[in-house]
Design a protein around this motif. Structure first.
Motif, PDB file in Angstrom:
ATOM      1  N   GLY A  71       0.708  -1.139  -0.001  1.00  0.00           N
ATOM      2  CA  GLY A  71       0.000   0.041   0.161  1.00  0.00           C
ATOM      3  C   GLY A  71       0.846   1.182  -0.099  1.00  0.00           C
ATOM      4  O   GLY A  71       0.465   2.300   0.421  1.00  0.00           O
ATOM      5  N   TRP A  72       2.041   1.235  -0.404  1.00  0.00           N
ATOM      6  CA  TRP A  72       3.006   2.261  -0.370  1.00  0.00           C
ATOM      7  C   TRP A  72       2.929   2.999  -1.967  1.00  0.00           C
ATOM      8  O   TRP A  72       2.561   2.471  -2.853  1.00  0.00           O
ATOM      9  N   THR A  73       3.399   4.184  -1.768  1.00  0.00           N
ATOM     10  CA  THR A  73       3.492   5.102  -3.161  1.00  0.00           C
ATOM     11  C   THR A  73       5.097   5.451  -3.290  1.00  0.00           C
ATOM     12  O   THR A  73       5.654   5.507  -2.315  1.00  0.00           O
ATOM     13  N   VAL A  74       5.286   5.887  -4.502  1.00  0.00           N
ATOM     14  CA  VAL A  74       6.645   6.304  -4.976  1.00  0.00           C
ATOM     15  C   VAL A  74       6.705   7.656  -5.903  1.00  0.00           C
ATOM     16  O   VAL A  74       5.557   7.725  -6.366  1.00  0.00           O
ATOM     17  N   ALA A  75       7.617   8.543  -5.871  1.00  0.00           N
ATOM     18  CA  ALA A  75       7.816   9.515  -6.688  1.00  0.00           C
ATOM     19  C   ALA A  75       9.395   9.465  -7.078  1.00  0.00           C
ATOM     20  O   ALA A  75       9.984   9.170  -6.302  1.00  0.00           O
TER      21      ALA A  75
END
Length: 185
Positions: A26-30
């Motif tokens: 459930g993680w996000t990345v940029a």
């Protein structure tokens, strides 16, 4: 990273494995990119399901953009130039904060044809900053033409991110499952 080394599904440079790890937690990345000029973001978003984890990217090719948009310290840039381990770390932290992602990944370096900031062609720094805010950096010394250096930089950034995701997930699993280091009774 040596030529031919795979970091994930063949042909995607490891993006599918990275996205699987992100989505699974459930993680996000940029992404914050300099020498790769958007290739890292293109790789991440080419994988199916990318919209569930990839928030966006900043192509900070100019030093002023690194400073003004990503928050890299102006004194650091003036003293060491843009091709530096701490600059990469600050880029990863900066894009993570700017876009509100759990993870930030960054690339900065010299793709050629000329040296930059006194660094030879093929000098690259890739960095990852996670929820703990610390950040890890790898220095690369790559051979080949401009296209190869950029491609290998993306592969190395994805491999570093995947390694950090796996390490962080393992630590969380140990903590939540009552393993060594658990603070729960």
């Amino acid at each position: 990273m040596s030529p031919g080394t795979s970091t994930g599904t063949e042909g995607d440079g490891g993006a599918a494995a990275v996205l699987g790890a992100l989505v699974g937690r459930g993680w996000t990345v940029a992404a914050a990119e300099s020498l790769t000029g958007g290739l890292l973001a293109a790789g991440l978003t080419a994988a199916p399901g990318a919209s569930r984890a990839v928030l966006g990217s900043v192509t900070a090719y100019a030093t002023d953009v690194k400073r003004d948009v990503l928050g890299v310290a102006g004194e650091l840039l003036a003293e060491r130039g843009a091709v530096d381990a701490e600059v990469a770390r600050q880029m990863a932290r900066g894009v993570r904060t700017l876009l509100g992602a759990d993870w930030g990944v960054a690339t900065t370096g010299v793709a050629g044809p000329d040296t930059q900031d006194g660094k030879p062609v093929g000098t690259v720094f890739v960095a990852v900053a996670g929820p703990d805010g610390a950040g890890v950096v790898r220095e690369l010394s790559l051979d080949g033409d401009r296209a190869r250096i950029r491609t290998e930089s993306v592969r190395a950034a994805l491999a570093l991110l995947l390694g950090e995701l796996a390490e962080n997930a393992g630590a969380k699993d140990t903590e939540h499952n009552g393993g060594n280091g658990c603070l729960q009774p």
